[in-house]
Design an enzyme around this catalytic site. Structure first.
Site, PDB file in Angstrom:
ATOM      1  N   GLU A  21       0.821  -1.222   0.000  1.00  0.00           N
ATOM      2  CA  GLU A  21       0.000   0.000   0.000  1.00  0.00           C
ATOM      3  C   GLU A  21       0.851   1.267   0.000  1.00  0.00           C
ATOM      4  O   GLU A  21       0.368   2.339  -0.356  1.00  0.00           O
ATOM      5  CB  GLU A  21      -0.906   0.019   1.238  1.00  0.00           C
ATOM      6  CG  GLU A  21      -1.937  -1.085   1.251  1.00  0.00           C
ATOM      7  CD  GLU A  21      -2.939  -0.905   2.382  1.00  0.00           C
ATOM      8  OE1 GLU A  21      -2.623  -1.315   3.509  1.00  0.00           O
ATOM      9  OE2 GLU A  21      -4.013  -0.347   2.120  1.00  0.00           O
ATOM     10  N   TYR A  53     -15.103  26.508   3.976  1.00  0.00           N
ATOM     11  CA  TYR A  53     -15.061  25.061   3.690  1.00  0.00           C
ATOM     12  C   TYR A  53     -14.130  24.726   2.518  1.00  0.00           C
ATOM     13  O   TYR A  53     -13.594  23.625   2.450  1.00  0.00           O
ATOM     14  CB  TYR A  53     -16.471  24.474   3.462  1.00  0.00           C
ATOM     15  CG  TYR A  53     -17.368  25.246   2.517  1.00  0.00           C
ATOM     16  CD1 TYR A  53     -17.106  25.312   1.153  1.00  0.00           C
ATOM     17  CD2 TYR A  53     -18.476  25.911   3.002  1.00  0.00           C
ATOM     18  CE1 TYR A  53     -17.927  26.009   0.296  1.00  0.00           C
ATOM     19  CE2 TYR A  53     -19.316  26.622   2.162  1.00  0.00           C
ATOM     20  CZ  TYR A  53     -19.033  26.668   0.796  1.00  0.00           C
ATOM     21  OH  TYR A  53     -19.848  27.372  -0.044  1.00  0.00           O
ATOM     22  N   GLU A  73      -6.895   5.681  11.624  1.00  0.00           N
ATOM     23  CA  GLU A  73      -6.987   6.249  12.972  1.00  0.00           C
ATOM     24  C   GLU A  73      -5.940   7.345  13.179  1.00  0.00           C
ATOM     25  O   GLU A  73      -6.232   8.405  13.740  1.00  0.00           O
ATOM     26  CB  GLU A  73      -6.771   5.151  14.028  1.00  0.00           C
ATOM     27  CG  GLU A  73      -7.942   4.209  14.236  1.00  0.00           C
ATOM     28  CD  GLU A  73      -8.021   3.042  13.260  1.00  0.00           C
ATOM     29  OE1 GLU A  73      -7.388   3.107  12.181  1.00  0.00           O
ATOM     30  OE2 GLU A  73      -8.728   2.072  13.572  1.00  0.00           O
ATOM     31  N   LYS A  98     -12.598   4.327   3.272  1.00  0.00           N
ATOM     32  CA  LYS A  98     -11.604   3.787   2.329  1.00  0.00           C
ATOM     33  C   LYS A  98     -12.349   2.738   1.493  1.00  0.00           C
ATOM     34  O   LYS A  98     -12.321   1.536   1.793  1.00  0.00           O
ATOM     35  CB  LYS A  98     -10.465   3.155   3.136  1.00  0.00           C
ATOM     36  CG  LYS A  98      -9.198   2.866   2.345  1.00  0.00           C
ATOM     37  CD  LYS A  98      -8.120   2.343   3.299  1.00  0.00           C
ATOM     38  CE  LYS A  98      -6.829   2.025   2.593  1.00  0.00           C
ATOM     39  NZ  LYS A  98      -5.835   1.418   3.499  1.00  0.00           N
TER      40      LYS A  98
END
Ligand SMILES: Nc1nc2c(c(=O)[nH]1)N=C([C@H](O)[C@@H](O)CO)CN2
Length: 118
Positions: A21, A53, A73, A98
């Site tokens: 990855e 934003y 996390e 994801k």
């Protein structure tokens, strides 16, 4: 309580625990909600008096590119810390999905909520 939100922000970035990855980019999708009183901006129609934003969206994309990590996390917590250091945020909720990670699921990910919802 008023909320500034960003929904479905797509970021292509390096993220993941496994070695393979770290060689590729994968899609993350962010939903962000930030508690913010809209009245100061609304009073005189002033962007400078609110959380922009568009600026936050750019910040999230850049943050992901500059801070590759293994876990969602870690990314989520560091992102919340960074946003809280830039803006006075009483409450924030960030969902990071994801979608390509688990073949049998339409999406997986995390939701981080910090602070007190007013
Ligand atoms: N709770 C989590 N579980 C998993 C994560 C993660 O970031 N948080 N990451 C992986 C792998 O990177 C996965 O996406 C590759 O298939 C596995 N589980």
């Amino acid at each position: 309580m008023d909320i500034i939100f960003i929904e479905g922000l797509k970021v292509n970035t390096t993220i993941g625990y496994y070695e393979w990855e770290k060689q590729i980019k994968q899609l993350l999708v962010f939903d962000v909600e930030i508690a913010s009183d809209v009245r100061p901006a609304a009073e005189n129609d002033e962007l400078a008096k609110t959380i922009d934003y568009a600026v936050v969206s750019e910040f999230i994309d850049s943050f992901c590119q500059l801070n590759p990590v293994d876990l969602l996390e870690t990314l989520g917590q560091r992102l919340v810390d960074a946003l809280q250091s830039q803006y006075a945020i009483d409450w924030i909720r960030i969902k990071i999905a994801k979608p390509g990670a688990v073949e049998q699921a339409s999406s997986v990910g995390i939701i981080i909520e910090r602070g007190k919802r007013g």
